[in-house]
Design an enzyme around this catalytic site. Structure first.
Site, short mmCIF file in Angstrom:
data_model
loop_
_atom_site.label_atom_id
_atom_site.label_comp_id
_atom_site.label_asym_id
_atom_site.label_seq_id
_atom_site.Cartn_x
_atom_site.Cartn_y
_atom_site.Cartn_z
N LYS A 73 0.80 -1.23 0.00
CA LYS A 73 0.00 0.00 0.00
C LYS A 73 0.84 1.28 0.00
O LYS A 73 0.37 2.35 0.41
CB LYS A 73 -0.99 0.05 1.19
N SER A 74 2.06 1.17 -0.50
CA SER A 74 2.93 2.35 -0.53
C SER A 74 3.08 2.93 -1.92
O SER A 74 3.86 3.86 -2.13
CB SER A 74 4.32 1.96 0.00
N THR A 103 2.94 0.60 -4.91
CA THR A 103 3.54 -0.47 -5.73
C THR A 103 3.07 -0.42 -7.18
O THR A 103 3.88 -0.44 -8.11
CB THR A 103 3.15 -1.86 -5.16
N HIS A 157 6.85 -7.40 -2.05
CA HIS A 157 6.61 -6.79 -0.74
C HIS A 157 7.47 -7.47 0.33
O HIS A 157 7.25 -7.25 1.52
CB HIS A 157 5.15 -6.98 -0.31
N SER A 173 -4.83 3.02 3.88
CA SER A 173 -5.00 2.34 2.59
C SER A 173 -5.16 0.82 2.83
O SER A 173 -6.02 0.18 2.23
CB SER A 173 -3.79 2.63 1.70
P1 A3P Z 1 -5.10 4.72 -1.46
O1 A3P Z 1 -5.74 3.50 -0.91
O2 A3P Z 1 -4.66 5.66 -0.38
O3 A3P Z 1 -5.92 5.40 -2.50
P2 A3P Z 1 -0.12 -0.44 -3.58
O4 A3P Z 1 -0.05 -0.41 -5.06
O5 A3P Z 1 1.21 -0.47 -2.91
O6 A3P Z 1 -1.07 -1.46 -3.10
O7 A3P Z 1 -0.70 1.00 -3.12
C1 A3P Z 1 -2.03 1.34 -3.42
C2 A3P Z 1 -2.19 2.81 -3.11
O8 A3P Z 1 -1.53 3.59 -4.14
C3 A3P Z 1 -3.65 3.22 -3.14
O9 A3P Z 1 -3.75 4.29 -2.20
C4 A3P Z 1 -3.79 3.72 -4.57
O10 A3P Z 1 -4.90 4.54 -4.78
C5 A3P Z 1 -2.48 4.46 -4.74
N1 A3P Z 1 -2.13 4.69 -6.15
C6 A3P Z 1 -2.03 3.80 -7.14
N2 A3P Z 1 -1.76 4.40 -8.31
C7 A3P Z 1 -1.67 5.73 -8.04
C8 A3P Z 1 -1.43 6.89 -8.84
N3 A3P Z 1 -1.22 6.82 -10.14
N4 A3P Z 1 -1.41 8.10 -8.22
C9 A3P Z 1 -1.62 8.20 -6.89
N5 A3P Z 1 -1.87 7.12 -6.09
C10 A3P Z 1 -1.90 5.91 -6.65
#
Ligand code: A3P
Length: 313
Positions: free
Chosen positions: A51-52, A54, A106, A136
């Site tokens: 959730k950072s 990825t 991860h 998130s």
């Molecule tokens: P939120 O749940 O805060 O919206 P991961 O890919 O590590 O699982 O992280 C998912 C998080 O990254 C989600 O955050 C998602 O919305 C955000 N995310 C993915 N693509 C993005 C983008 N192009 N711009 C901004 N945030 C993005």
């Protein structure tokens, strides 16, 4: 599928002290990822604590690889372009992909592929404000079937701070990986920097990768890696993901895509508790992040780029 039969999937097993959900990981797969996976020198690893950002970084790396041309991102699902090699299916995909591979992970550093530490492969490590990671993840756990229901936020907050969630503690993950700072094949960037200046961030990533992009190609990477562009791309928004894995009927994987959403979810007391544990966990480390209070930049100690497990043995 009925809810009762789904609940059988929501079991975690422990691998070397870290929780993994049973449906998509196995101890054998994790052993293979750690000890049998053959890293190639031109591999690019997209590593994060979950959730950072990825999939955002995966999109950026995919677009850089294609010189800004969005065709690959629009025709191949992200989990095939940059498979999570620690998952049962991702391992096979990663092994079968042609070079230069993008591989997502991860895993905490102590479980990472041993052969990485003998290679010239590169790691792009994306960090995010852990309070936003918590929020998130809290939402994600409600739609990702292999994860346990998160319960109330205060309960989930406790588990997150204790590292009692899949992939373990955010603090351990970040401290472990940032031990590679200063190594020439390691690059760290934050979600907040991507938000603040996507173009400049992509330029820095390109520099790290040794890939120079023309202005037009760079513009195309920026445009196609935007939150809106990714939300509209079915290869990047997980709408092709089977519903037994991801239930996007109520919430989306690409949920808000903003910084600071924690302010809408944590009470003052929860935020203060988080800050206290954060200070305890991060004290004495020469690390500073965009979400920290400003403080003077200390000089970095010399990097140790070897396998951390070999060091301790
Ligand atoms: P939120 O749940 O805060 O919206 P991961 O890919 O590590 O699982 O992280 C998912 C998080 O990254 C989600 O955050 C998602 O919305 C955000 N995310 C993915 N693509 C993005 C983008 N192009 N711009 C901004 N945030 C993005």
């Amino acid at each position: 599928m009925a809810n009762s039969s789904l609940s059988m999937f929501k079991e975690y097993f422990q691998y070397k002290g870290i929780s993994f959900p049973e449906l998509i990981y196995s101890a054998q797969g994790l052993r293979e990822a750690e000890n049998g996976f053959r890293v190639r020198d031109d591999d690019i690893f997209n590593v994060t604590y979950q959730k950072s950002g990825t999939v955002w970084m995966l999109e950026i790396l995919s677009l850089i690889r294609s010189n800004g041309d969005p065709s690959w991102c629009r025709t191949v699902p992200n989990w095939e372009r940059g498979p999570w090699y620690e998952t049962i299916l991702g391992l096979r995909m990663a092994q079968g992909n042609r070079s230069p591979r993008i591989i997502s992970s991860h895993l905490p550093i102590q479980l990472f592929a041993k052969s990485f530490f003998r290679s010239k492969a590169k790691v792009v490590y994306t960090v995010r404000n852990p309070k936003d990671v918590l929020v998130s993840l809290y939402h994600f756990a409600q739609i990702f079937r292999p994860y346990k229901e998160p319960g109330r936020m205060d309960q989930f907050l406790e588990r997150f701070l204790e590292g009692d969630v899949p992939f373990g503690s955010w603090f351990d993950h970040v401290k472990g990986w940032l031990g590679l700072r200063g190594c020439e094949n390691f690059f760290c960037i934050s979600y907040e920097e991507l938000q603040e200046d996507l173009r400049g961030s992509i330029q820095r990533i390109c520099q790290f990768l040794g890939r120079e992009l023309e202005d037009q190609a760079l513009d195309a990477v920026v445009a196609n890696a935007s939150f809106q562009a990714m939300k509209q791309n079915k290869m990047s928004n997980f709408s092709l993901s089977p519903s037994f894995l991801l239930d996007q009927s109520k919430k989306s994987f690409l949920r808000k895509g903003i910084t600071g959403d924690w302010k809408n979810h944590l009470t003052a007391a929860q935020s203060e508790k988080f800050d206290r544990i954060y200070r305890e966990q991060m004290q004495g480390l020469d690390l500073s992040f965009p979400w920290d209070e400003p403080r003077p930049q200390p000089s970095l100690p010399p990097a140790d780029c070897s396998d951390p497990q070999l060091d301790s043995s």
